[in-house]
Write a protein that holds these residues in place. Structure first.
Motif, PDB file in Angstrom:
ATOM      1  N   ASP A  24      42.654  35.445  44.541  1.00  0.00           N
ATOM      2  CA  ASP A  24      43.017  35.951  43.214  1.00  0.00           C
ATOM      3  C   ASP A  24      44.530  36.094  43.151  1.00  0.00           C
ATOM      4  O   ASP A  24      45.126  36.792  43.970  1.00  0.00           O
ATOM      5  CB  ASP A  24      42.334  37.296  42.966  1.00  0.00           C
ATOM      6  CG  ASP A  24      42.361  37.712  41.505  1.00  0.00           C
ATOM      7  OD1 ASP A  24      43.369  37.427  40.826  1.00  0.00           O
ATOM      8  OD2 ASP A  24      41.378  38.319  41.045  1.00  0.00           O
ATOM      9  N   ASP A  32      37.345  43.698  43.215  1.00  0.00           N
ATOM     10  CA  ASP A  32      37.528  42.583  42.278  1.00  0.00           C
ATOM     11  C   ASP A  32      37.602  41.268  43.047  1.00  0.00           C
ATOM     12  O   ASP A  32      36.981  40.268  42.664  1.00  0.00           O
ATOM     13  CB  ASP A  32      38.815  42.753  41.464  1.00  0.00           C
ATOM     14  CG  ASP A  32      38.723  43.854  40.418  1.00  0.00           C
ATOM     15  OD1 ASP A  32      37.586  44.205  40.037  1.00  0.00           O
ATOM     16  OD2 ASP A  32      39.782  44.360  39.998  1.00  0.00           O
ATOM     17  N   ILE A  33      38.372  41.270  44.127  1.00  0.00           N
ATOM     18  CA  ILE A  33      38.542  40.065  44.938  1.00  0.00           C
ATOM     19  C   ILE A  33      37.233  39.678  45.607  1.00  0.00           C
ATOM     20  O   ILE A  33      36.858  38.505  45.651  1.00  0.00           O
ATOM     21  CB  ILE A  33      39.660  40.286  45.981  1.00  0.00           C
ATOM     22  CG1 ILE A  33      40.993  40.535  45.275  1.00  0.00           C
ATOM     23  CG2 ILE A  33      39.765  39.093  46.936  1.00  0.00           C
ATOM     24  CD1 ILE A  33      42.079  41.070  46.177  1.00  0.00           C
ATOM     25  N   LYS A  86      34.948  38.061  43.080  1.00  0.00           N
ATOM     26  CA  LYS A  86      35.380  36.706  42.773  1.00  0.00           C
ATOM     27  C   LYS A  86      35.046  35.756  43.922  1.00  0.00           C
ATOM     28  O   LYS A  86      34.606  34.625  43.701  1.00  0.00           O
ATOM     29  CB  LYS A  86      36.883  36.687  42.485  1.00  0.00           C
ATOM     30  CG  LYS A  86      37.405  35.330  42.032  1.00  0.00           C
ATOM     31  CD  LYS A  86      38.843  35.399  41.565  1.00  0.00           C
ATOM     32  CE  LYS A  86      39.327  34.054  41.052  1.00  0.00           C
ATOM     33  NZ  LYS A  86      40.736  34.120  40.538  1.00  0.00           N
ATOM     34  N   LYS A 122      31.369  34.815  43.854  1.00  0.00           N
ATOM     35  CA  LYS A 122      31.100  33.803  42.818  1.00  0.00           C
ATOM     36  C   LYS A 122      31.564  32.428  43.276  1.00  0.00           C
ATOM     37  O   LYS A 122      30.909  31.420  42.997  1.00  0.00           O
ATOM     38  CB  LYS A 122      31.796  34.200  41.515  1.00  0.00           C
ATOM     39  CG  LYS A 122      31.152  35.401  40.822  1.00  0.00           C
ATOM     40  CD  LYS A 122      31.866  35.742  39.522  1.00  0.00           C
ATOM     41  CE  LYS A 122      31.204  36.931  38.839  1.00  0.00           C
ATOM     42  NZ  LYS A 122      31.918  37.299  37.572  1.00  0.00           N
ATOM     43  N   MET A 123      32.696  32.386  43.983  1.00  0.00           N
ATOM     44  CA  MET A 123      33.169  31.119  44.528  1.00  0.00           C
ATOM     45  C   MET A 123      32.150  30.534  45.506  1.00  0.00           C
ATOM     46  O   MET A 123      31.859  29.342  45.480  1.00  0.00           O
ATOM     47  CB  MET A 123      34.512  31.325  45.240  1.00  0.00           C
ATOM     48  CG  MET A 123      35.691  31.610  44.324  1.00  0.00           C
ATOM     49  SD  MET A 123      37.179  32.135  45.248  1.00  0.00           S
ATOM     50  CE  MET A 123      37.453  30.707  46.332  1.00  0.00           C
TER      51      MET A 123
END
Length: 244
Positions: free
Chosen positions: A223, A232-233, A236, A239-240
């Motif tokens: 990010d 948050d990271i 993400k 999801k990656m």
């Protein structure tokens, strides 16, 4: 301790045995034939998904009455004793500590044993070798809380994980951190062996991107927002991996 990849945990002194997530009981019972002096005393279930808890009723039917089946909720097939994090169970001379590791499911439990500097943790689908389970029921905050508990364990703790996804996990880890030499070396090794369990907490700190999201050099690869939180990271990153 003696630990077999079929998830039989045994205490050498008391000859007591625990089966961890025995989804295919016939393999557990076959493995026990190699240890005729040992008796299966309990079942330890990490979470309620069928590929971990589904074999419990069948195994219980093959065992003498009164065998305890531990799990984190009533959703666990065959459960007789529901556990919370921070509780302990005795398997002969082994003290098994429960860690509440919600996120993959909200009843997920990891089991940690420390016996005279011989340490092991059974992580189910919370933590894999260089990867982790999907966030099916929990949030990134839940999962980071779970990972934080595992990160606090001694570096030499052996990590027995629930699925052999190591090669695919390492390919993703290399995608995230292409210059990480530890990931490169582990991927080469994993391709040469059939079974990669156990890992160690130390190795996971070096090669598991999900445990490394709090490192600035890793966070910026995931990010570009310098104000992004660890959770948050982590969200993400998951999801990656889901789309990798």
């Amino acid at each position: 301790m003696i630990v077999r990849p079929v998830k039989c945990l045994q205490d050498k002194q008391s000859k007591a045995t625990a089966a961890v997530d025995p989804v295919e009981p016939e393999h557990v019972l076959k493995a026990m034939e190699s240890y005729p002096d040992y008796k299966l005393s309990m079942i330890l279930t990490t979470h309620h998904h069928w590929d971990h808890a589904g074999g419990n009723p069948k195994l219980l039917n093959e065992l003498p009455a009164g065998i305890t089946c531990y799990g984190g909720s009533s959703q666990v097939d065959g459960v007789t004793n529901i556990l919370k994090g921070g509780e302990t169970i005795q398997l002969g001379d082994l003290t098994i500590k429960t860690l509440s590791t919600t996120g993959h499911t909200m009843d997920h439990i990891c089991y940690y044993i420390d016996k005279q500097d011989d340490r092991a943790v059974f992580t189910g689908d919370c933590l894999f070798s260089s990867g982790c389970g999907r966030f099916f029921e929990g949030t990134p905050k839940d999962m980071w809380s779970a990972f934080s508990k595992l990160l606090e364990l001694p570096n030499d703790t052996k990590v027995y994980f629930g699925h052999e996804y190591t090669i695919s996990n390492l390919k993703f880890a290399h995608h995230v951190e292409p210059d990480n030499k530890d990931i490169q070396a582990k991927l080469k090794w994993a391709k040469q062996v059939e079974i990669t369990t156990p890992s160690t907490i130390e190795n996971e700190k070096l090669t598991n991107p999900f445990l490394r999201v709090d490192l600035p050099q890793v966070a910026k690869l995931i990010d570009s927002n310098p104000n992004a939180s660890v959770t948050d990271i982590l969200g993400k990153l998951r999801k990656m991996k889901d789309n990798f």
